[in-house]
Design an enzyme around this catalytic site. Structure first.
Site, PDB file in Angstrom:
ATOM      1  CG  ASP A  39      -5.857  -2.655   3.092  1.00  0.00           C
ATOM      2  OD1 ASP A  39      -4.887  -2.514   3.877  1.00  0.00           O
ATOM      3  OD2 ASP A  39      -6.251  -1.741   2.348  1.00  0.00           O
ATOM      4  N   GLY A  40      -5.078  -4.352   6.177  1.00  0.00           N
ATOM      5  CA  GLY A  40      -5.111  -3.768   7.507  1.00  0.00           C
ATOM      6  C   GLY A  40      -4.414  -4.624   8.539  1.00  0.00           C
ATOM      7  CG  MET A  58     -10.792   3.571   1.163  1.00  0.00           C
ATOM      8  SD  MET A  58      -9.733   3.642   2.637  1.00  0.00           S
ATOM      9  CE  MET A  58      -8.730   2.187   2.397  1.00  0.00           C
ATOM     10  CG  ASP A  75      -5.477   2.409   0.501  1.00  0.00           C
ATOM     11  OD1 ASP A  75      -6.405   1.634   0.208  1.00  0.00           O
ATOM     12  OD2 ASP A  75      -4.444   2.033   1.101  1.00  0.00           O
ATOM     13  CG  MET A  98     -11.708  -2.500   4.465  1.00  0.00           C
ATOM     14  SD  MET A  98     -10.074  -2.075   3.802  1.00  0.00           S
ATOM     15  CE  MET A  98      -9.316  -1.209   5.188  1.00  0.00           C
ATOM     16  CG  MET A 124      -8.332   7.286   2.054  1.00  0.00           C
ATOM     17  SD  MET A 124      -7.496   7.277   3.661  1.00  0.00           S
ATOM     18  CE  MET A 124      -6.709   5.674   3.628  1.00  0.00           C
ATOM     19  CB  SER A 126      -0.920   0.012   1.225  1.00  0.00           C
ATOM     20  OG  SER A 126      -1.602   1.248   1.305  1.00  0.00           O
ATOM     21  N   GLY A 138       1.114  -2.187   4.202  1.00  0.00           N
ATOM     22  CA  GLY A 138       1.679  -0.847   4.112  1.00  0.00           C
ATOM     23  C   GLY A 138       2.862  -0.685   5.035  1.00  0.00           C
ATOM     24  CB  SER A 139       3.004  -0.101   8.703  1.00  0.00           C
ATOM     25  OG  SER A 139       2.122   1.010   8.720  1.00  0.00           O
ATOM     26  CG  HIS A 190      -9.347   0.330  -1.448  1.00  0.00           C
ATOM     27  ND1 HIS A 190      -8.878   0.042  -0.178  1.00  0.00           N
ATOM     28  CD2 HIS A 190     -10.705   0.369  -1.336  1.00  0.00           C
ATOM     29  CE1 HIS A 190      -9.892  -0.095   0.638  1.00  0.00           C
ATOM     30  NE2 HIS A 190     -11.013   0.113  -0.039  1.00  0.00           N
ATOM     31  CG  HIS A 219      -3.888  -1.477  -2.039  1.00  0.00           C
ATOM     32  ND1 HIS A 219      -4.900  -2.311  -2.478  1.00  0.00           N
ATOM     33  CD2 HIS A 219      -4.462  -0.676  -1.101  1.00  0.00           C
ATOM     34  CE1 HIS A 219      -6.021  -2.029  -1.837  1.00  0.00           C
ATOM     35  NE2 HIS A 219      -5.777  -1.038  -0.994  1.00  0.00           N
ATOM     36  N   GLY A 271      -9.279   4.144   6.726  1.00  0.00           N
ATOM     37  CA  GLY A 271      -9.024   5.571   6.892  1.00  0.00           C
ATOM     38  C   GLY A 271      -7.605   5.900   7.286  1.00  0.00           C
ATOM     39  CG  PHE A 272      -6.371   7.072  10.136  1.00  0.00           C
ATOM     40  CD1 PHE A 272      -5.740   8.295   9.934  1.00  0.00           C
ATOM     41  CD2 PHE A 272      -7.714   7.065  10.494  1.00  0.00           C
ATOM     42  CE1 PHE A 272      -6.440   9.486  10.094  1.00  0.00           C
ATOM     43  CE2 PHE A 272      -8.419   8.249  10.658  1.00  0.00           C
ATOM     44  CZ  PHE A 272      -7.777   9.468  10.448  1.00  0.00           C
ATOM     45  N   GLY A 273      -3.482   4.214   8.116  1.00  0.00           N
ATOM     46  CA  GLY A 273      -2.545   3.108   8.132  1.00  0.00           C
ATOM     47  C   GLY A 273      -2.041   2.844   9.540  1.00  0.00           C
TER      48      GLY A 273
END
Length: 216
Positions: free
Chosen positions: A175-176, A68, A35, A137, A37, A8, A197-198, A66, A33, A142-144
């Site tokens: 994802d998440g 959102m 995102d 999800m 938003m 991500s 992501g992280s 994606h 990916h 909304g947040f990584g």
């Protein structure tokens, strides 16, 4: 079978995107990916089409977009212009989901649908045979950097059962909070695609992190 890995970009260094994109190009990542938003559907704003179009031609991996956002159907042509392979919309954001799915496919992209942590899998029964992929999800969007929601494992298992029952060919994306610790359990439950992501961009060696996730 190895997982499909879709890092991500939300967790990348936006002050030096060229470096991170080059890393993705050289890595074992399968997709990238993105995102998008709007600060309305989710409580955050990320990046939009001008930013994506500024780097899209430098990315050698298929774009996994994606949205959102509210009214994602208004942006099908914009997503298409980015060269995206996959356009992913939220179940919760589409009043006429079946129509949106077919419009995405007619635009030449693969349609995917995302469900939030509180959205039941059973609501996808009427569209599961029409989509290329379902994104579950595993955090609230909304947040990584959020913690993995443990209930997601059984939710993925339920979705896999629905796919088998209906004869759908849909992939399952998650994802998440995806890390080397959570990935094995979510993969065992039936996930095909891991968004991270992280765990990738904050790693000391992002390419090694991608390789590790890929091998799970």
């Amino acid at each position: 079978m190895n997982s499909i890995i879709s890092p991500s970009l939300l967790a990348a260094d936006f002050g030096n995107l060229n470096k991170d994109i080059q890393m993705i190009n050289e890595s074992e990542a399968d997709w990238l990916h993105l995102d998008i938003m709007d600060g309305v559907f989710v409580p955050n704003i990320s990046f939009g089409f001008p930013v994506i179009n500024s780097f899209a031609n430098k990315v050698e991996k298929p774009l996994d977009v994606h949205l959102m956002i509210v009214h994602p159907e208004k942006f099908i042509s914009e997503v298409k212009k980015t060269g995206a392979k996959i356009m992913n919309v939220h179940y919760e954001a589409c009043t006429h989901l079946n129509r949106v799915i077919h419009e995405i496919r007619e635009a030449g992209m693969l349609p995917a649908v995302t469900i939030n942590p509180s959205t039941p899998v059973c609501l996808l029964r009427d569209v599961i045979e029409d989509v290329y992929m379902v994104l579950v999800m595993t955090v609230n969007p909304g947040f990584g950097g959020q913690s993995f929601i443990e209930h997601s494992v059984s939710k993925v298992r339920e979705l896999k059962k629905l796919i088998i029952e209906t004869g759908s060919k849909a992939l399952i994306e998650v994802d998440g909070g995806i890390t080397a610790e959570t990935a094995p359990r979510i993969k065992e439950a039936g996930a095909d695609v891991l968004v991270a992501g992280s765990a990738v961009f904050n790693a000391k060696d992002p390419k090694a992190a991608i390789h590790l996730l890929k091998s799970i």
